[in-house]
Write a protein that holds these residues in place. Structure first.
Motif, PDB file in Angstrom:
ATOM      1  N   UNK A   1       0.851  -1.188   0.000  1.00  0.00           N
ATOM      2  CA  UNK A   1       0.000   0.000   0.000  1.00  0.00           C
ATOM      3  C   UNK A   1       0.882   1.231   0.000  1.00  0.00           C
ATOM      4  N   UNK A   2       0.259   2.381  -0.258  1.00  0.00           N
ATOM      5  CA  UNK A   2       1.020   3.600  -0.513  1.00  0.00           C
ATOM      6  C   UNK A   2       0.598   4.727   0.411  1.00  0.00           C
TER       7      UNK A   2
ATOM      8  N   UNK B   1       3.839   0.640   5.217  1.00  0.00           N
ATOM      9  CA  UNK B   1       3.697   1.255   3.899  1.00  0.00           C
ATOM     10  C   UNK B   1       5.014   1.172   3.149  1.00  0.00           C
ATOM     11  N   UNK B   2       4.978   0.528   1.990  1.00  0.00           N
ATOM     12  CA  UNK B   2       6.189   0.320   1.196  1.00  0.00           C
ATOM     13  C   UNK B   2       6.412   1.437   0.183  1.00  0.00           C
ATOM     14  N   UNK B   3       5.333   1.899  -0.450  1.00  0.00           N
ATOM     15  CA  UNK B   3       5.448   2.914  -1.494  1.00  0.00           C
ATOM     16  C   UNK B   3       4.998   4.259  -0.943  1.00  0.00           C
ATOM     17  N   UNK B   4       5.802   5.291  -1.188  1.00  0.00           N
ATOM     18  CA  UNK B   4       5.435   6.619  -0.715  1.00  0.00           C
ATOM     19  C   UNK B   4       5.741   7.641  -1.798  1.00  0.00           C
ATOM     20  N   UNK B   5       4.766   8.480  -2.085  1.00  0.00           N
ATOM     21  CA  UNK B   5       4.920   9.492  -3.128  1.00  0.00           C
ATOM     22  C   UNK B   5       4.784  10.888  -2.523  1.00  0.00           C
ATOM     23  N   UNK B   6       5.672  11.772  -2.944  1.00  0.00           N
ATOM     24  CA  UNK B   6       5.590  13.173  -2.572  1.00  0.00           C
ATOM     25  C   UNK B   6       4.752  13.907  -3.608  1.00  0.00           C
ATOM     26  N   UNK B   7       3.894  14.785  -3.142  1.00  0.00           N
ATOM     27  CA  UNK B   7       2.986  15.473  -4.059  1.00  0.00           C
ATOM     28  C   UNK B   7       2.581  16.813  -3.463  1.00  0.00           C
ATOM     29  N   UNK B   8       2.036  17.685  -4.297  1.00  0.00           N
ATOM     30  CA  UNK B   8       1.496  18.952  -3.815  1.00  0.00           C
ATOM     31  C   UNK B   8       0.246  18.685  -2.988  1.00  0.00           C
ATOM     32  N   UNK B   9      -0.115  19.593  -2.079  1.00  0.00           N
ATOM     33  CA  UNK B   9      -1.341  19.402  -1.296  1.00  0.00           C
ATOM     34  C   UNK B   9      -2.597  19.144  -2.135  1.00  0.00           C
TER      35      UNK B   9
END
Length: 899
Positions: free
Chosen positions: A583-584, A601-609
């Motif tokens: 899961x992310x 949590x294995x997958x982590x993405x950085x993103x804008x709010x």
């Protein structure tokens, strides 16, 4: 302060007088005097970074640490002659601390006082000589979320867990001079620094001794670099280096190499500062700027708000630079005015910067840099970064593909399939942006859709891998590989930026109006960087819509981005574990290394709010939001991202109508007072801290307990064994204790032996004042791969006398009992990540004497030296593998005292 005295030596007569608007005057050290004295031809083509450092050397020449040779060397700076072969002292103007890394500094200062008392000395001599501010922002966790009561309950938990630490800080605030504490629940240290603490131009002394100079600083957090967006030169250091500066010692720097990044053009509609910083991070990490300064220039700067600049400056550690400076200009003055700074201060900043040649305009000549890169802002596209590193930028449309590719081995056969269960025909209408995606819905221009819009789409279902049912709060949902388990608007990187914060609120409003909701398995949270953010979100009228999607305020501080994400709902956690789901998380942060956000949590993405909200709605990263719906309305009609993306005009109007200087003045007027809980904490009295032997949070560390007046000689390393052997990109997250404490870990066992139950373990970061816990958590990251135990992840090693596998801590105990020294073998970029002193203190207490690596991150290498651990680097082209080192060898390192 010694640097404000009118009696300070002034070898070249640089001390001058600057008149201010209120009729007073201050002294300053005039850079042009270097030209008058023939030491410098001109300052016009020097990078602004070099100008600030040169002023620092000029102002302090003739003092205890800086002599004429240092000034002459810096004055000779040119791109061709700045290979970094000259070391010189730099005197930061102040220090900023956060409570995770700041508490160990306070503990060490208190321990120094105890050591001085034992030697019969004056304990008040152990006192910060440089002004320091500590902001308590790292202790709040997301235990409660999704309700209006979340903030209050999380604050209650925070105080219950951290009273011992907070009592220490209350004592320090009264016991030490030049030391201020910003209480819990105020904001994130870097945002508080940006909005309030930073002066841009500082003044020390009074009357005839007043001296003005550029505000400079170091901080015990790598994202201290955020302040460079305001034209203030500062960067993160380890706690060991920060303590030295606090005690009046300089930072020793090599002659700076400065990489210039020229911005041109402007951002396209639909793109954000987050998209820009991810592109900059990828560009600079690929180019290579580790150990160097980055400086941004060009006419494109005039198209970036101060908050956008701060977003880019914040992530200097992610692109590897010491700092990323934006020079002072009209936007700096506008931001100072917006955030409620006094008109006298703003006038001083403008007068001083223009007088000293530190003020940028579009007509300013381009400085000469060691290297030059260019970036057209119009080329930026919506992006995320992940799933494991912040420099791995991913275009919005490629996120699902990257997820499947990265985890193909786990997902199994078919993971790379990009088609649908049923073929979908997509018709496009050619035209100029503004076409509606769904009849009756106006779609703002978004990159990739500006010249075409989807007229009709059949609902599409992508193949899901590992799909299982989960029952949460009487609602059934389907989870699968790629499900978003955490969606968090968090971290200093973005929460200081009104455009992306209000953008998230406006997107939430449009989503709610379309009848969309967030799947029940997504843990949503909003952690504003200051209380001002809440005020402008409220005034803009978007708070109810964020709340409707579960983005209730959970606290004011660093939460999910540093691993304070709290537990997943029990039913979600069980489904993830039972089905081994990948899961992310999608967070508006700056760090997404494995195991950092949450252990499940294995997958982590950085993103804008705004994209955090969008992925929370979609409930999965296994999607392409360029063409896939973010959800379906109550009628079953698909809703696409462009349907709910706010326009540039909507965001600009929200900022203009909702963000006011009075908000900043009112919130920061009582910034050091704290709430009722803080005010009611007991304040210990006395110059010495009373250590509690039963405390599990604060203990007197061993570093000064056998302190002698004379230093011990450096000894050679003989008969050393390898405790840990690792590959490339081992971060301080892998080395230093961080995140939650596992019940079965050595640290967990230690706490249980002291009758602390697992719900009360708190985090490693909150217990940094207890060396007994921290040494047990060193190299305990659940994703660590020790090559000595290749079949296991985590804190495992091999104890060589009998080849038995055991925890790293247990093995070190055995080795130290035998008097065996220990070493670490590593690959490239050892010690990247946050500036954590325990990444050096912990290895020292484990008995590690040396680390042999292909390359080191600058801060960590310095921390190792500060703790007496020898950082050795392989010769170019060599490494453990090329030399045939397995980790089973015995090492001898001689002649150390001579190096």
């Amino acid at each position: 302060m010694s640097d404000t005295s009118s009696s300070r030596p002034d070898p070249i007569g640089a001390r001058s007088i600057l008149s201010t608007s209120n009729g007073t005057s201050v002294a300053y050290y005039k850079l042009d005097k270097l030209i008058d004295n023939g030491m410098l031809d001109s300052i016009d083509r020097l990078p602004f970074t070099v100008r600030i450092i040169l002023e620092n050397v000029l102002r302090n020449v003739g003092g205890e640490f800086i002599d004429q040779s240092h000034l002459e060397a810096m004055a000779k700076w040119t791109p061709a002659a700045s290979e970094g072969d000259t070391e010189f002292p730099f005197m930061p103007g102040r220090v900023v601390l956060q409570d995770f890394t700041g508490v160990p500094c306070v503990v060490d200062l208190a321990a120094m006082r105890s050591a001085v008392a034992k030697l019969g000395g004056d304990v008040t001599r152990i006192n910060p000589l440089v002004p320091a501010d500590l902001v308590i922002d790292h202790s709040v966790q997301v235990d409660r979320f999704g309700t209006n009561a979340a903030f209050a309950r999380n604050v209650e938990f925070e105080y219950e867990r951290n009273t011992e630490r907070y009592t220490l800080l209350r004592w320090a605030q009264t016991a030490f001079q030049n030391f201020r504490v910003v209480p819990p629940g105020t904001g994130i240290v870097h945002q508080v620094n940006l909005e309030y603490l930073a002066s841009v131009v500082a003044v020390r002394g009074s009357g005839g001794d007043s001296v003005a100079f550029p505000d400079t600083l170091v901080g015990t957090d790598s994202h201290t670099t955020m302040i460079n967006g305001l034209g203030v030169l500062g960067w993160g250091v380890g706690g060991i280096e920060a303590e030295a500066v606090l005690l009046g010692q300089p930072q020793y720097l090599l002659k700076p190499e400065v990489v210039g990044v020229k911005f041109s053009g402007g951002m396209r509609p639909g793109t954000t500062a987050t998209d820009l910083v991810l592109a900059v991070t990828q560009l600079l990490r690929s180019h290579g700027v580790v150990g160097r300064f980055v400086e941004f220039f060009g006419t494109g700067l005039s198209n970036l708000s101060l908050a956008d600049r701060a977003t880019i400056a914040n992530m200097a550690p992610e692109y590897g630079a010491t700092a990323g400076l934006f020079p002072i200009d009209d936007e700096t003055l506008r931001y100072l005015r917006l955030t409620g700074r006094s008109e006298d201060q703003i006038d001083l900043v403008e007068r001083y910067a223009k007088t000293q040649g530190l003020f940028r305009t579009d007509e300013t000549p381009d400085p000469d840099y060691n290297e030059l890169l260019e970036l057209d802002l119009a080329t930026i596209e919506p992006s995320l970064a992940g799933p494991k590193r912040p420099q791995d930028r991913v275009a919005l449309g490629d996120v699902g593909h990257v997820f499947r590719t990265t985890y193909a081995a786990t997902l199994g056969d078919g993971a790379d399939i990009e088609d649908r269960d049923e073929e979908v025909q997509v018709a496009r209408l050619e035209g100029e942006g503004g076409s509606s995606l769904t009849p009756g819905i106006d779609a703002p221009q978004m990159p990739g859709l500006a010249a075409s819009a989807v007229a009709e789409r059949a609902p599409a279902k992508r193949r899901r891998f590992g799909e299982v049912s989960v029952h949460i709060d009487n609602v059934d949902a389907e989870m699968h590989h790629g499900s978003v388990a955490i969606a968090a608007i968090t971290s200093c990187t973005n929460t200081s930026n009104p455009s992306v914060m209000l953008g998230a609120g406006l997107l939430a409003k449009k989503a709610v109006e379309r009848g969309l909701d967030v799947p029940p398995y997504v843990k949503t949270s909003l952690a504003p960087g200051s209380q001002v953010v809440t005020r402008y979100l409220d005034k803009a009228g978007v708070t109810p819509y964020l709340n409707a999607l579960g983005f209730h305020t959970v606290g004011y501080g660093c939460t999910t981005c540093i691993g304070n994400s709290g537990p997943l709902p029990a039913s979600v956690a069980k489904v993830v574990d039972d089905n081994e789901l990948i899961v992310a998380s999608v967070i508006s942060g700056n760090r997404n290394f494995e195991g950092r956000v949450h252990p499940q949590i294995r997958a982590s993405f950085l993103a804008s709010p705004p994209l955090v909200v969008a992925y929370a709605l979609a409930g999965t990263v296994d999607t392409n939001l360029d063409v896939d719906p973010v959800g379906y309305d109550p009628n079953g009609d698909p809703v696409y991202l462009a349907d709910i993306w706010p326009t540039e005009e909507e965001i600009a109007d929200a900022i203009a109508n909702a963000v006011e200087p009075a908000m900043f003045r009112e919130e920061y007027n009582t910034v050091f007072a704290g709430d009722e809980r803080w005010q009611n904490l007991p304040v210990p009295e006395g110059e010495l801290f009373e250590w509690d032997a039963w405390s599990t949070y604060v203990q007197e560390p061993p570093f000064f307990q056998d302190f002698k007046k004379r230093a011990k000689p450096v000894e050679d390393i003989t008969g050393a064994r390898v405790l840990v052997k690792v590959g490339d990109s081992v971060t301080t997250d892998h080395i230093s204790p961080a995140g939650s404490i596992a019940k079965s870990s050595p640290a967990g066992e230690y706490l249980q032996e002291r009758n602390v139950e697992s719900p009360d373990f708190n985090s490693y970061g909150s217990r940094r004042g207890n060396d007994r816990i921290m040494v047990r958590g060193t190299f305990a990251n659940i994703r660590l791969r020790n090559h000595l135990t290749p079949d296991k992840e985590g804190n495992w090693t091999k104890y060589f006398p009998n080849d038995k596998e055991m925890s790293i801590f247990d093995a070190s105990e055995k080795y130290q009992a035998e008097g065996t020294s220990l070493v670490v073998l590593a690959g490239k970029e050892y010690g990247t990540g946050s500036s954590r002193d325990w990444a050096a203190k912990g290895p020292l207490l484990l008995g590690i004497k040396a680390v042999i690596a292909e390359s080191f991150e600058r801060i960590h290498r310095s921390n190792l030296v500060g703790m007496g651990i020898l950082p050795l680097q392989y010769k170019a082209g060599e490494n453990a593998e090329s030399l045939g080192l397995t980790g089973e060898e015995i090492f001898e390192i001689s002649n150390i005292d001579a190096t």
